[in-house]
Design an enzyme around this catalytic site. Structure first.
Site, mmCIF file in Angstrom:
data_model
loop_
_atom_site.group_PDB
_atom_site.id
_atom_site.type_symbol
_atom_site.label_atom_id
_atom_site.label_comp_id
_atom_site.label_asym_id
_atom_site.label_seq_id
_atom_site.Cartn_x
_atom_site.Cartn_y
_atom_site.Cartn_z
ATOM 1 N N ASP A 333 33.281 44.414 40.136
ATOM 2 C CA ASP A 333 35.089 43.991 39.555
ATOM 3 C C ASP A 333 34.279 43.551 38.316
ATOM 4 O O ASP A 333 32.704 43.302 38.568
ATOM 5 C CB ASP A 333 35.698 42.203 40.436
ATOM 6 C CG ASP A 333 36.196 43.075 41.639
ATOM 7 O OD1 ASP A 333 36.302 44.373 41.801
ATOM 8 O OD2 ASP A 333 36.057 42.686 42.683
ATOM 9 N N ASP A 641 36.807 40.872 46.856
ATOM 10 C CA ASP A 641 36.849 39.743 46.917
ATOM 11 C C ASP A 641 38.561 39.605 48.075
ATOM 12 O O ASP A 641 38.218 38.565 49.319
ATOM 13 C CB ASP A 641 36.721 38.598 45.704
ATOM 14 C CG ASP A 641 37.961 39.381 44.911
ATOM 15 O OD1 ASP A 641 38.460 40.203 44.566
ATOM 16 O OD2 ASP A 641 37.950 38.649 43.684
ATOM 17 N N ASP A 645 40.976 44.807 49.706
ATOM 18 C CA ASP A 645 39.901 45.055 49.137
ATOM 19 C C ASP A 645 39.143 45.855 50.635
ATOM 20 O O ASP A 645 38.520 46.524 50.426
ATOM 21 C CB ASP A 645 38.928 44.092 48.413
ATOM 22 C CG ASP A 645 39.100 43.890 47.400
ATOM 23 O OD1 ASP A 645 40.048 44.925 46.982
ATOM 24 O OD2 ASP A 645 39.001 43.322 46.785
HETATM 25 P P1 ATP Z 1 38.431 41.500 38.702
HETATM 26 O O1 ATP Z 1 38.175 42.603 37.325
HETATM 27 O O2 ATP Z 1 37.979 41.020 39.668
HETATM 28 O O3 ATP Z 1 39.847 42.934 39.167
HETATM 29 P P2 ATP Z 1 40.648 40.469 37.839
HETATM 30 O O4 ATP Z 1 41.080 38.994 37.451
HETATM 31 O O5 ATP Z 1 40.254 41.221 36.583
HETATM 32 O O6 ATP Z 1 39.787 40.667 38.504
HETATM 33 P P3 ATP Z 1 43.018 40.681 38.683
HETATM 34 O O7 ATP Z 1 43.503 38.925 39.123
HETATM 35 O O8 ATP Z 1 43.469 41.395 39.457
HETATM 36 O O9 ATP Z 1 42.703 41.296 38.400
HETATM 37 O O10 ATP Z 1 44.365 40.398 37.420
HETATM 38 C C1 ATP Z 1 44.542 40.990 36.179
HETATM 39 C C2 ATP Z 1 45.949 41.280 35.744
HETATM 40 O O11 ATP Z 1 46.514 39.915 36.366
HETATM 41 C C3 ATP Z 1 44.602 39.902 34.971
HETATM 42 O O12 ATP Z 1 44.089 40.504 33.643
HETATM 43 C C4 ATP Z 1 45.761 39.041 34.369
HETATM 44 O O13 ATP Z 1 46.786 39.584 33.488
HETATM 45 C C5 ATP Z 1 47.127 38.264 35.354
HETATM 46 N N1 ATP Z 1 46.283 37.168 35.641
HETATM 47 C C6 ATP Z 1 45.163 36.768 36.336
HETATM 48 N N2 ATP Z 1 45.122 35.780 36.968
HETATM 49 C C7 ATP Z 1 46.430 35.386 37.229
HETATM 50 C C8 ATP Z 1 47.092 34.312 37.308
HETATM 51 N N3 ATP Z 1 47.071 32.908 38.498
HETATM 52 N N4 ATP Z 1 48.324 33.640 37.474
HETATM 53 C C9 ATP Z 1 49.146 34.854 36.399
HETATM 54 N N5 ATP Z 1 48.347 36.283 35.971
HETATM 55 C C10 ATP Z 1 47.159 36.348 36.525
#
Ligand code: ATP
Length: 905
Positions: A333, A641, A645
């Site tokens: 990730d 996580d 997954d």
């Molecule tokens: P990883 O790289 O570990 O997969 P990530 O944080 O990039 O994690 P997600 O958590 O699935 O991936 O988030 C995907 C997208 O959703 C982010 O790029 C962001 O645009 C949006 N996002 C993340 N957190 C939030 C939140 N708390 N509320 C709204 N949108 C969010």
């Protein structure tokens, strides 16, 4: 003695408020004093560990071993023949052997025990009106817990509120389809599977959120009552150890058969006495069976597990230790693993305007720079309604909270949301009072699948929904955009997408915020309410810099022949930019989730062969990616996580769960849990995994030739019809004392310098590789030459048989010591400063063995036990020379093999 909890309360048949009353608690949980009192009354929320085997059972387990049967039989026969000294020595060896196994088992068990503690589950409770994260063992009946998808239920609970809650109860009922839960009471006689208003300890939340009150803890829970232990660390062995055990069993049988043949050969063909031949046959068996090997291999593995734990990788399934050494691809990730997960908003873009935000971290300090100059927050918000609307949405559509203690700001909740709170505070807003002014009526929580979050609030004269999420997702829901003067114009998607692209190029995470007014009286939020007609407020661009140590670890993995692949939910361009900063390549093109969906099996296999970044990927994509990589012959480690997954973690050769932000579901599916969620810890675990394998191989390569040399010497003596150069009790002494002491050092060997510069080990590579087999034969021959040569040379000098045997034993031990120095570096030269210096452990073992050999040779009681004889010091010089010769010959061999390219892989 803790009081018994009532088991007759039919919690499922009572309404929620009735249950709260009965448990003398409330919707906001217990107070500190109530918790203390109940903890004292009911005891901790823990299941008794499975009863450990008794000392006698454990002793019996160690006695149950073919070698010991042989020894006990030998002790009996020697006693019958009146050779009391031999009987005594043999029995002493039996006792020693059992004791060593016993102690080592204890050590290995202790190492695992310590790790089990690291995996203790947590629970989120409401106490004293505050949300707290506590050790699940501290839960008491009456505690109010908050549950979210991925959590494992920490105790039996009665639900108070539930939203889209589904629980997988397979651990309890065997039913694999998750059950939809709700808060209404059910019939009194409903079976466990139908008690939909209850949640049971050990089951998993697969979807939704809930608030629930604890009704039973520890042994009073359903799972406690049926007495099933939920293992947090799997016991057992690894495929390699199993293979070696199998090999050991076959070897023992072959040796016993050979000994029997030797006995027949000696008595029938050579016409030697049955008693003498029996002793020789026992000697051969004892000489040839590598007694210490299984115990040392187990302890090497346990030491490896312990070392990994100190480097933040907690092993849940032992085979992972081995598999780690063969990993060829690590899928990781991005957020929090490769990056720091310390998010800071750097820029805010509203229609036609942009704002640069200064400062770092969660402290709400930093200037707002508008049109090139720092601007007072009040002035900014007065000038632009769009900025004001965006800041308010950032504060309200948010579940995180920031706390200041001693001028340090700490975050509770999601870092992305923390960054938005800090932004709102830099703009002079107070999230706490905003939340009071505009209370939240409902929420659609953030889930990776949807990539947005929405909250419903009262506002003057109606209700308003605020939404934030991935920009392409939010833009597709919007029809309008808010201008600085408050006007709402038609959305200009192309311009917004260009902004998103430009921010993402710089490696920033972009979030869009939007709002929509809803008809009066609306107090429930559905997906249809946010699907269209939203007004875009603007974009925020957040940085999340790569971890320094991850950059190093990525480079290290590259050198070790391991490809690092990033799989993230983030935007493709952001992901590529971060990949570039991590040194994963200058021109990394991300493949996106939607692109993956278009691919069939074959296309996918081709895509994963080279790709380094997968963006906007969801957990289902992860599973397909692992499968495709495995179909290409890769050995895959995969991080995860979330609850979704879990399948990918199970499918991966090494599933790596996040210890801090990971859900209980992910931890249960993973074979490793990272205590610090840090990519560098995976690289460390690989390094330790390779070290463990190296050390196992060194142990085998060290011990087997010693047994080989000893048994060849005895065989040769019988075949030639001459006296044995080493007596069976002397062989026992060497094997049980010197060999074990020296080999034990190898379990603790530090990592060799080049461990992360070699390609991964092929998973099907046998432990007894061609090189190891060659070494066993070659070194056996050297030992045979040393033992036999010195023995015969002493006899030719007119020494007694006893003196010659003492020299042979000392030569053997001395050769072992020098061979140990050689084996510590299987491939590279041992004649280096570091090699010659050894480690404190090596030196201690060598010194200890040296002292024991002095006792063996000069102490009268040892002389009477082992029939040894004092030697002149000058003989010692020849003994040492024999040892040096072994080292020199093996160094030449290493050099030749290196030249020919035939060394170990
Ligand atoms: P990883 O790289 O570990 O997969 P990530 O944080 O990039 O994690 P997600 O958590 O699935 O991936 O988030 C995907 C997208 O959703 C982010 O790029 C962001 O645009 C949006 N996002 C993340 N957190 C939030 C939140 N708390 N509320 C709204 N949108 C969010």
């Amino acid at each position: 003695m803790p009081e018994q909890q009532s088991q007759t309360n039919r919690w499922h048949a009572r309404q929620a408020d009735e249950a709260l009353r009965e448990l003398e608690t409330s919707n906001t949980g217990l107070t500190h004093e109530q918790v203390q009192e109940r903890l004292y009354r009911y005891g901790p929320n823990r299941l008794d560990e499975a009863k450990p085997a008794s000392v006698l059972q454990r002793l019996m387990r160690h006695l149950n071993n073919v070698l010991l049967y042989v020894l006990i039989a030998a002790a009996l026969v020697t006693a019958l023949m009146g050779h009391w000294v031999d009987t005594f020595v043999i029995l002493a060896v039996v006792v020693l052997n059992v004791a060593i196994g016993f102690v080592q088992e204890g050590k290995a068990e202790k190492a695992l025990q310590a790790i089990r503690h690291l995996l203790a589950p947590h629970a989120v409770v409401l106490r004293d009106g505050r949300q707290q994260d506590i050790d699940a063992a501290e839960l008491v009946p009456g505690d109010v817990v908050l549950l979210a998808s991925g959590d494992s239920l920490p105790a039996d609970v009665r639900l108070l509120q539930a939203r889209n809650l589904r629980i997988d109860e397979a651990a309890l009922t065997g039913e694999s389809v998750p059950v939809d839960k709700q808060v209404e009471a059910v019939a009194d006689d409903a079976p466990i599977g139908d008690r939909v208003c209850m949640g049971y300890a050990g089951t998993l939340v697969t979807q939704g959120q809930a608030r629930a009150v604890v009704v039973a803890t520890g042994a009073a829970t359903e799972i406690g009552r049926i007495g099933r232990m939920l293992e947090s660390v799997e016991q057992g062995t690894t495929p390699l150890l199993r293979k070696m055990e199998e090999f050991g069993r076959v070897l023992t049988m072959v040796i016993l058969a050979t000994s029997a043949i030797l006995f027949l050969f000696g008595t029938l063909i050579r016409g030697m006495g049955a008693g003498e031949m029996f002793i020789a046959a026992v000697g051969l068996a004892v000489a040839a069976i590598p007694e210490g090997l299984p115990a040392i291999m187990t302890i090497t593995l346990a030491i490896g597990v312990q070392r990994m734990a100190t480097r933040n990788a907690v092993i849940r399934r032992l085979p992972a230790v081995e598999t780690l050494g063969s990993v060829t691809v690590i899928c990781s990730d991005k957020t929090g693993t490769l990056t720091r997960n310390e998010m800071t908003v750097q820029e805010v873009i509203c229609a036609g305007q942009s704002l640069v935000v200064e400062g770092a971290g969660y402290a709400p300090q930093g200037a707002l720079v508008f049109e090139g100059v720092a601007i007072e927050p009040v002035a900014l918000l007065e000038r632009s309604v769009a900025f004001l609307g965006l800041m308010e949405a950032a504060a309200l559509c948010n579940d995180a909270s920031l706390h200041e203690t001693d001028q340090m700001w700490t975050l509770a909740g999601d870092p992305t949301e923390g960054a938005l709170l800090t932004l709102a505070m830099k703009a002079g807003l107070s999230p706490a009072s905003l939340k009071v002014d505009r209370p939240r009526l409902d929420v659609i929580p953030f889930e990776s699948e949807h990539r947005f979050m929405a909250t419903l609030h009262t506002t003057d004269g109606g209700s308003e929904v605020l939404v934030k999420g991935a920009p392409e997702r939010i833009l597709s829901m919007c029809s309008h955009q808010l201008m600085a003067d408050g006007e709402e114009l038609a959305l200009e998607p192309a311009r917004w997408h260009a902004h998103v692209e430009a921010q993402a190029q710089a490696g920033r995470r972009v979030l869009a915020l939007a709002r929509r007014r809803l008809p009066n009286g609306k107090d429930m939020l559905g997906h249809e309410d946010v699907a269209s007609e939203l007004t875009l407020l603007g974009l925020v661009a957040i940085i999340d810099p790569p971890r320094e140590e991850a950059i190093r670890a990525v480079a290290q993995c590259g050198a070790a022949g391991i490809r690092v692949v990033m799989i993230t939910g983030d935007h493709g361009v952001t992901a590529s930019a971060i990949a570039r900063q991590l040194g994963m390549g200058d021109d990394v093109k991300a493949i996106t989730g939607p692109e993956l969906e278009q691919m069939d099996e074959a296309a996918m296999r081709q895509a994963v062969a080279e790709a380094r970044v997968f963006a906007r990927a969801s957990p289902e994509h992860k599973l397909r990616l692992v499968r495709a990589l495995q179909a290409n012959g890769e050995v895959v480690a995969m991080t995860g996580d979330g609850v979704n997954d879990a399948p990918a973690l199970k499918q991966a050769d090494v599933g790596v769960a996040m210890g801090m932000k990971g859900t209980e579901a992910a931890k249960q599916a993973g074979s490793i849990v990272l205590a610090d969620d840090n990519f560098a810890s995976i690289a460390h675990a690989v390094e330790e995994g390779r070290t463990v394998y190296d050390n196992l191989r060194k142990t085998v390569t060290f011990l087997l030739p010693i047994n080989g040399g000893e048994s060849l010497s005895l065989l040769l003596a019988v075949l030639l019809g001459i006296a044995l150069p080493i007596t069976p009790v002397q062989v026992l002494w060497v094997n049980m004392v010197s060999s074990v002491a020296l080999a034990m050092v190898l379990a603790f060997e530090p990592t060799e310098a080049d461990v992360m510069q070699r390609p991964p080990r092929r998973p099907d590579e046998p432990m007894l590789s061609r090189f190891v087999i060659w070494r066993i034969f070659f070194v056996s021959a050297l030992f045979l030459a040393g033992i036999f040569g010195m023995y015969q040379w002493m006899l030719s000098q007119g020494a007694t048989v006893e003196a010659a045997r003492t020299v042979a034993v000392n030569t053997l031990v001395c050769m072992e010591v020098f061979y140990l120095f050689s084996v510590r570096y299987l491939k590279s030269p041992s004649f280096t400063l570091e090699g010659v210096k050894g480690t404190p452990r090596v030196l201690m073992a060598v010194f200890g063995v040296f002292a024991l050999q002095l006792l063996f040779t000069y102490a009268p009681f040892m002389q009477s036990l082992f029939a040894s004889e004092a030697l002149p010091l000058s003989t010692g010089i020849f003994v040492v020379l024999a040892g040096v010769a072994v080292l020199v010959i093996l160094e030449i061999e290493k050099m030749l093999l290196r030249r020919l390219g035939l060394g170990p892989s």
